[in-house]
Design a protein around this motif. Structure first.
Motif, PDB file in Angstrom:
ATOM      1  N   LYS A   1       0.829  -1.207   0.000  1.00  0.00           N
ATOM      2  CA  LYS A   1       0.000   0.000   0.000  1.00  0.00           C
ATOM      3  C   LYS A   1       0.867   1.262   0.000  1.00  0.00           C
ATOM      4  N   GLN A   2       2.032   1.202   0.654  1.00  0.00           N
ATOM      5  CA  GLN A   2       2.935   2.350   0.691  1.00  0.00           C
ATOM      6  C   GLN A   2       3.726   2.493  -0.618  1.00  0.00           C
ATOM      7  N   ASP A   3       4.010   1.383  -1.302  1.00  0.00           N
ATOM      8  CA  ASP A   3       4.801   1.401  -2.543  1.00  0.00           C
ATOM      9  C   ASP A   3       4.078   0.585  -3.626  1.00  0.00           C
ATOM     10  N   PRO A   4       2.956   1.122  -4.165  1.00  0.00           N
ATOM     11  CA  PRO A   4       2.174   0.360  -5.140  1.00  0.00           C
ATOM     12  C   PRO A   4       2.835   0.340  -6.520  1.00  0.00           C
ATOM     13  N   HIS A   5       2.413  -0.611  -7.341  1.00  0.00           N
ATOM     14  CA  HIS A   5       2.846  -0.649  -8.743  1.00  0.00           C
ATOM     15  C   HIS A   5       2.193   0.539  -9.448  1.00  0.00           C
ATOM     16  N   LEU A   6       2.989   1.353 -10.128  1.00  0.00           N
ATOM     17  CA  LEU A   6       2.450   2.524 -10.812  1.00  0.00           C
ATOM     18  C   LEU A   6       2.071   2.149 -12.237  1.00  0.00           C
ATOM     19  N   VAL A   7       0.832   2.469 -12.608  1.00  0.00           N
ATOM     20  CA  VAL A   7       0.305   2.145 -13.929  1.00  0.00           C
ATOM     21  C   VAL A   7      -0.005   3.453 -14.649  1.00  0.00           C
ATOM     22  N   PRO A   8       0.724   3.776 -15.737  1.00  0.00           N
ATOM     23  CA  PRO A   8       0.449   5.024 -16.453  1.00  0.00           C
ATOM     24  C   PRO A   8      -0.815   4.912 -17.306  1.00  0.00           C
ATOM     25  N   SER A   9      -1.546   6.029 -17.419  1.00  0.00           N
ATOM     26  CA  SER A   9      -2.754   6.047 -18.229  1.00  0.00           C
ATOM     27  C   SER A   9      -3.032   7.471 -18.688  1.00  0.00           C
ATOM     28  N   ILE A  10      -3.614   7.597 -19.876  1.00  0.00           N
ATOM     29  CA  ILE A  10      -3.980   8.927 -20.373  1.00  0.00           C
ATOM     30  C   ILE A  10      -5.429   9.259 -20.018  1.00  0.00           C
ATOM     31  N   THR A  11      -6.155   8.296 -19.437  1.00  0.00           N
ATOM     32  CA  THR A  11      -7.530   8.529 -18.991  1.00  0.00           C
ATOM     33  C   THR A  11      -7.587   8.318 -17.477  1.00  0.00           C
ATOM     34  N   ASN A  12      -8.816   8.335 -16.933  1.00  0.00           N
ATOM     35  CA  ASN A  12      -8.942   8.180 -15.480  1.00  0.00           C
ATOM     36  C   ASN A  12      -9.213   6.738 -15.055  1.00  0.00           C
ATOM     37  N   LYS A  13      -9.163   5.779 -15.973  1.00  0.00           N
ATOM     38  CA  LYS A  13      -9.298   4.364 -15.617  1.00  0.00           C
ATOM     39  C   LYS A  13      -8.573   3.518 -16.662  1.00  0.00           C
ATOM     40  N   ARG A  14      -8.243   2.292 -16.258  1.00  0.00           N
ATOM     41  CA  ARG A  14      -7.505   1.406 -17.152  1.00  0.00           C
ATOM     42  C   ARG A  14      -7.680  -0.038 -16.680  1.00  0.00           C
ATOM     43  N   VAL A  15      -7.676  -0.964 -17.634  1.00  0.00           N
ATOM     44  CA  VAL A  15      -7.755  -2.378 -17.303  1.00  0.00           C
ATOM     45  C   VAL A  15      -6.341  -2.866 -16.984  1.00  0.00           C
ATOM     46  N   VAL A  16      -6.206  -3.580 -15.863  1.00  0.00           N
ATOM     47  CA  VAL A  16      -4.902  -4.080 -15.427  1.00  0.00           C
ATOM     48  C   VAL A  16      -4.982  -5.592 -15.326  1.00  0.00           C
ATOM     49  N   GLY A  17      -3.919  -6.254 -15.774  1.00  0.00           N
ATOM     50  CA  GLY A  17      -3.826  -7.697 -15.635  1.00  0.00           C
ATOM     51  C   GLY A  17      -2.748  -8.049 -14.640  1.00  0.00           C
ATOM     52  N   CYS A  18      -3.073  -8.909 -13.673  1.00  0.00           N
ATOM     53  CA  CYS A  18      -2.128  -9.292 -12.624  1.00  0.00           C
ATOM     54  C   CYS A  18      -1.894 -10.793 -12.703  1.00  0.00           C
ATOM     55  N   VAL A  19      -0.634 -11.182 -12.859  1.00  0.00           N
ATOM     56  CA  VAL A  19      -0.257 -12.592 -12.754  1.00  0.00           C
ATOM     57  C   VAL A  19       0.156 -12.767 -11.301  1.00  0.00           C
ATOM     58  N   CYS A  20      -0.731 -13.315 -10.519  1.00  0.00           N
ATOM     59  CA  CYS A  20      -0.573 -13.306  -9.064  1.00  0.00           C
ATOM     60  C   CYS A  20       0.624 -14.119  -8.577  1.00  0.00           C
ATOM     61  N   GLU A  21       0.893 -15.250  -9.175  1.00  0.00           N
ATOM     62  CA  GLU A  21       2.042 -16.061  -8.787  1.00  0.00           C
ATOM     63  C   GLU A  21       2.976 -16.191  -9.979  1.00  0.00           C
ATOM     64  N   GLU A  22       4.243 -16.401  -9.702  1.00  0.00           N
ATOM     65  CA  GLU A  22       5.252 -16.415 -10.758  1.00  0.00           C
ATOM     66  C   GLU A  22       4.999 -17.481 -11.809  1.00  0.00           C
ATOM     67  N   ASP A  23       4.573 -18.672 -11.393  1.00  0.00           N
ATOM     68  CA  ASP A  23       4.371 -19.770 -12.338  1.00  0.00           C
ATOM     69  C   ASP A  23       2.907 -19.944 -12.738  1.00  0.00           C
ATOM     70  N   ASN A  24       2.080 -18.963 -12.411  1.00  0.00           N
ATOM     71  CA  ASN A  24       0.661 -19.035 -12.726  1.00  0.00           C
ATOM     72  C   ASN A  24       0.438 -18.729 -14.202  1.00  0.00           C
ATOM     73  N   THR A  25      -0.498 -19.414 -14.843  1.00  0.00           N
ATOM     74  CA  THR A  25      -0.791 -19.163 -16.256  1.00  0.00           C
ATOM     75  C   THR A  25      -2.051 -18.326 -16.430  1.00  0.00           C
ATOM     76  N   ALA A  26      -2.820 -18.141 -15.383  1.00  0.00           N
ATOM     77  CA  ALA A  26      -4.041 -17.344 -15.463  1.00  0.00           C
ATOM     78  C   ALA A  26      -3.751 -15.894 -15.095  1.00  0.00           C
ATOM     79  N   VAL A  27      -4.397 -14.989 -15.807  1.00  0.00           N
ATOM     80  CA  VAL A  27      -4.244 -13.558 -15.541  1.00  0.00           C
ATOM     81  C   VAL A  27      -5.547 -13.057 -14.920  1.00  0.00           C
ATOM     82  N   VAL A  28      -5.437 -12.337 -13.831  1.00  0.00           N
ATOM     83  CA  VAL A  28      -6.608 -11.743 -13.170  1.00  0.00           C
ATOM     84  C   VAL A  28      -6.737 -10.313 -13.695  1.00  0.00           C
TER      85      VAL A  28
END
Length: 126
Positions: free
Chosen positions: A71-98
């Motif tokens: 929460k203190q050091d979040p991943h920064l996601v650049p965007s030219i609008t006020n919202k954006r779709v983000v994909g997170c691969v939660c575990e290193e060897d995971n094949t599914a994207v959230v």
């Protein structure tokens, strides 16, 4: 027979002809050396070279910085609008994207792993 005749005349012409030394041409860059990439660059290439020299990355060509995802050091996601779709691969060897929507404001959590992401405004360089 004709080939022998041509060969003999060519050999005679080569041995009897006078060879005059040819002056070597001086290179135009001999005095100053070869120009560097910065001296030769024009247009968009020159703009990008100056931006990289100043430390900015105008077209996101370099590898992004790594963040802890807390929460203190979040991943920064650049965007030219006020919202954006983000994909997170939660575990290193995971094949599914959230996939989830990230909105401007405070850092938001991934619904699966809890990693934090924050949207930052990004202006296009042109």
């Amino acid at each position: 027979m004709a080939a022998r005749l041509l060969l003999r005349t060519a050999v005679r012409a080569a041995t009897t002809a006078r060879v005059t030394p040819v002056k070597t041409l001086a290179r135009g860059m001999a005095a100053g050396g070869i120009p560097s990439d910065e001296e030769q660059a024009t247009g968009l290439e020159k703009i990008v070279m100056h931006a990289l020299k100043d430390g900015s990355d105008p077209y996101s060509m370099l590898k992004p910085k790594e963040y802890a995802g807390s929460k203190q050091d979040p991943h920064l996601v650049p965007s030219i609008t006020n919202k954006r779709v983000v994909g997170c691969v939660c575990e290193e060897d995971n094949t599914a994207v959230v996939w989830f929507w990230l909105h401007a404001g405070e850092a938001q959590r991934c619904p699966s792993c809890g990693s934090h992401y924050q949207l930052v405004s990004h202006e296009l360089p042109h």
